[in-house]
Motif scaffolding. Structure first.
Motif, PDB file in Angstrom:
ATOM      1  N   PHE A  43       0.824  -1.209   0.000  1.00  0.00           N
ATOM      2  CA  PHE A  43       0.000   0.000   0.000  1.00  0.00           C
ATOM      3  C   PHE A  43       0.863   1.265   0.000  1.00  0.00           C
ATOM      4  N   ARG A  44       1.918   1.257  -0.783  1.00  0.00           N
ATOM      5  CA  ARG A  44       2.853   2.392  -0.802  1.00  0.00           C
ATOM      6  C   ARG A  44       2.187   3.703  -1.204  1.00  0.00           C
ATOM      7  N   ASP A  45       1.143   3.622  -2.001  1.00  0.00           N
ATOM      8  CA  ASP A  45       0.448   4.843  -2.410  1.00  0.00           C
ATOM      9  C   ASP A  45      -0.438   5.400  -1.296  1.00  0.00           C
ATOM     10  N   LYS A  46      -0.620   4.628  -0.216  1.00  0.00           N
ATOM     11  CA  LYS A  46      -1.488   5.044   0.877  1.00  0.00           C
ATOM     12  C   LYS A  46      -0.754   5.180   2.213  1.00  0.00           C
ATOM     13  N   MET A  47       0.331   4.427   2.385  1.00  0.00           N
ATOM     14  CA  MET A  47       1.032   4.404   3.672  1.00  0.00           C
ATOM     15  C   MET A  47       2.483   4.819   3.469  1.00  0.00           C
ATOM     16  N   PRO A  48       2.831   6.029   3.857  1.00  0.00           N
ATOM     17  CA  PRO A  48       4.231   6.450   3.723  1.00  0.00           C
ATOM     18  C   PRO A  48       5.113   5.715   4.729  1.00  0.00           C
ATOM     19  N   LEU A  49       6.334   5.502   4.348  1.00  0.00           N
ATOM     20  CA  LEU A  49       7.310   4.907   5.261  1.00  0.00           C
ATOM     21  C   LEU A  49       7.565   5.893   6.395  1.00  0.00           C
ATOM     22  N   ASP A  50       7.340   5.450   7.627  1.00  0.00           N
ATOM     23  CA  ASP A  50       7.484   6.323   8.790  1.00  0.00           C
ATOM     24  C   ASP A  50       7.670   5.453  10.032  1.00  0.00           C
ATOM     25  N   PRO A  51       8.834   4.781  10.150  1.00  0.00           N
ATOM     26  CA  PRO A  51       9.054   3.856  11.266  1.00  0.00           C
ATOM     27  C   PRO A  51       8.965   4.537  12.632  1.00  0.00           C
ATOM     28  N   ALA A  98      -5.202  -9.063   3.668  1.00  0.00           N
ATOM     29  CA  ALA A  98      -5.387  -7.664   4.025  1.00  0.00           C
ATOM     30  C   ALA A  98      -6.503  -7.029   3.192  1.00  0.00           C
ATOM     31  N   LEU A  99      -7.160  -6.062   3.770  1.00  0.00           N
ATOM     32  CA  LEU A  99      -8.170  -5.258   3.096  1.00  0.00           C
ATOM     33  C   LEU A  99      -7.949  -3.810   3.531  1.00  0.00           C
ATOM     34  N   TRP A 100      -7.648  -2.940   2.601  1.00  0.00           N
ATOM     35  CA  TRP A 100      -7.429  -1.537   2.911  1.00  0.00           C
ATOM     36  C   TRP A 100      -8.776  -0.894   3.244  1.00  0.00           C
ATOM     37  N   LEU A 101      -8.891  -0.311   4.435  1.00  0.00           N
ATOM     38  CA  LEU A 101     -10.148   0.294   4.878  1.00  0.00           C
ATOM     39  C   LEU A 101     -10.103   1.819   4.899  1.00  0.00           C
ATOM     40  N   GLY A 102      -8.937   2.382   4.642  1.00  0.00           N
ATOM     41  CA  GLY A 102      -8.812   3.845   4.652  1.00  0.00           C
ATOM     42  C   GLY A 102      -9.424   4.475   3.410  1.00  0.00           C
ATOM     43  N   ASP A 103      -9.495   5.794   3.436  1.00  0.00           N
ATOM     44  CA  ASP A 103     -10.033   6.584   2.305  1.00  0.00           C
ATOM     45  C   ASP A 103     -11.387   6.086   1.876  1.00  0.00           C
TER      46      ASP A 103
END
Length: 151
Positions: A30-38, A146-151
Motif C-alpha cells: 500500500f505504498r500509495d497510501k502508507m508512507p514509510l514512517d518507522p 489484508a483489506l485496505w479500509l482507509g479513504d
C-alpha cells in the motif's frame, strides 16, 4: 568478503536507516497510501528490554543485508519463547549467493542461544521467498490477508 553477525539494533540503527527507502520501495505494501514512517522509539525501547534481534550482513564494513525480529513469550503460549520477524532484506545484487543462508544461520544461532522455541518468518506475495524458506527448513504454517479500509 561478506560476514554475518548479531548486533545491537540501537547501535546499528543509523547504518540501517539508509536502506529502508529501497527496502520499502521493493517490498512495502500500500505504498500509495502508507508512507514509510518507522516508529524508531519503539524499536529502541524493545531493544533496551532485550526483545529485539538484529542480524546483519556486512561487506567491507557496510550493511548489505539484515534481519530484524522480536523475541517474547507467545501471547497464546506463554511458556513458548517465540521469535517473530519484523523485516528482512538483502541487497538485490547479493541475492541467490548463499547470503540468505549466512544471515539465517546467524539468526538461528542467536535465537537458540536465547532459548527461543518457535521462529516465525514472513514473505510478501509480490516478492515471495518461500523457496528459500523451505530450502532452509521452515514450514508454511499460516497466510495473512489484508483489506485496505482507509479513504
Amino acid at each position: 568478503m561478506i560476514t554475518a553477525q548479531i548486533e545491537s539494533l540501537t547501535e546499528a540503527l543509523d547504518d540501517l536507516k539508509p536502506h529502508f527507502p529501497a527496502h520499502w520501495e521493493e517490498l512495502g505494501l500500500f505504498r500509495d497510501k502508507m508512507p514509510l514512517d518507522p516508529q524508531y522509539q519503539i524499536y529502541l525501547q524493545r531493544d533496551a528490554l532485550g526483545e529485539a534481534v538484529l542480524a546483519t550482513l556486512r561487506e567491507d564494513g557496510a550493511i548489505v543485508g539484515y534481519w530484524v525480529g522480536f523475541v517474547a513469550p507467545g501471547l497464546h503460549y506463554r511458556q513458548t519463547l517465540t521469535a517473530t520477524m519484523d523485516i528482512c532484506y538483502i541487497l538485490p545484487r547479493l541475492r541467490g549467493m548463499q547470503n540468505g543462508v549466512l544471515l539465517f544461520d546467524a539468526v538461528k544461532k542467536e535465537l537458540q542461544r536465547r532459548g527461543v522455541k518457535l521462529w516465525w518468518n514472513g514473505s510478501k506475495n509480490h516478492k515471495p521467498i518461500e523457496v528459500f524458506f523451505e530450502a532452509y527448513g521452515l514450514e508454511r504454517q499460516e497466510a495473512y490477508y489484508a483489506l485496505w479500509l482507509g479513504d
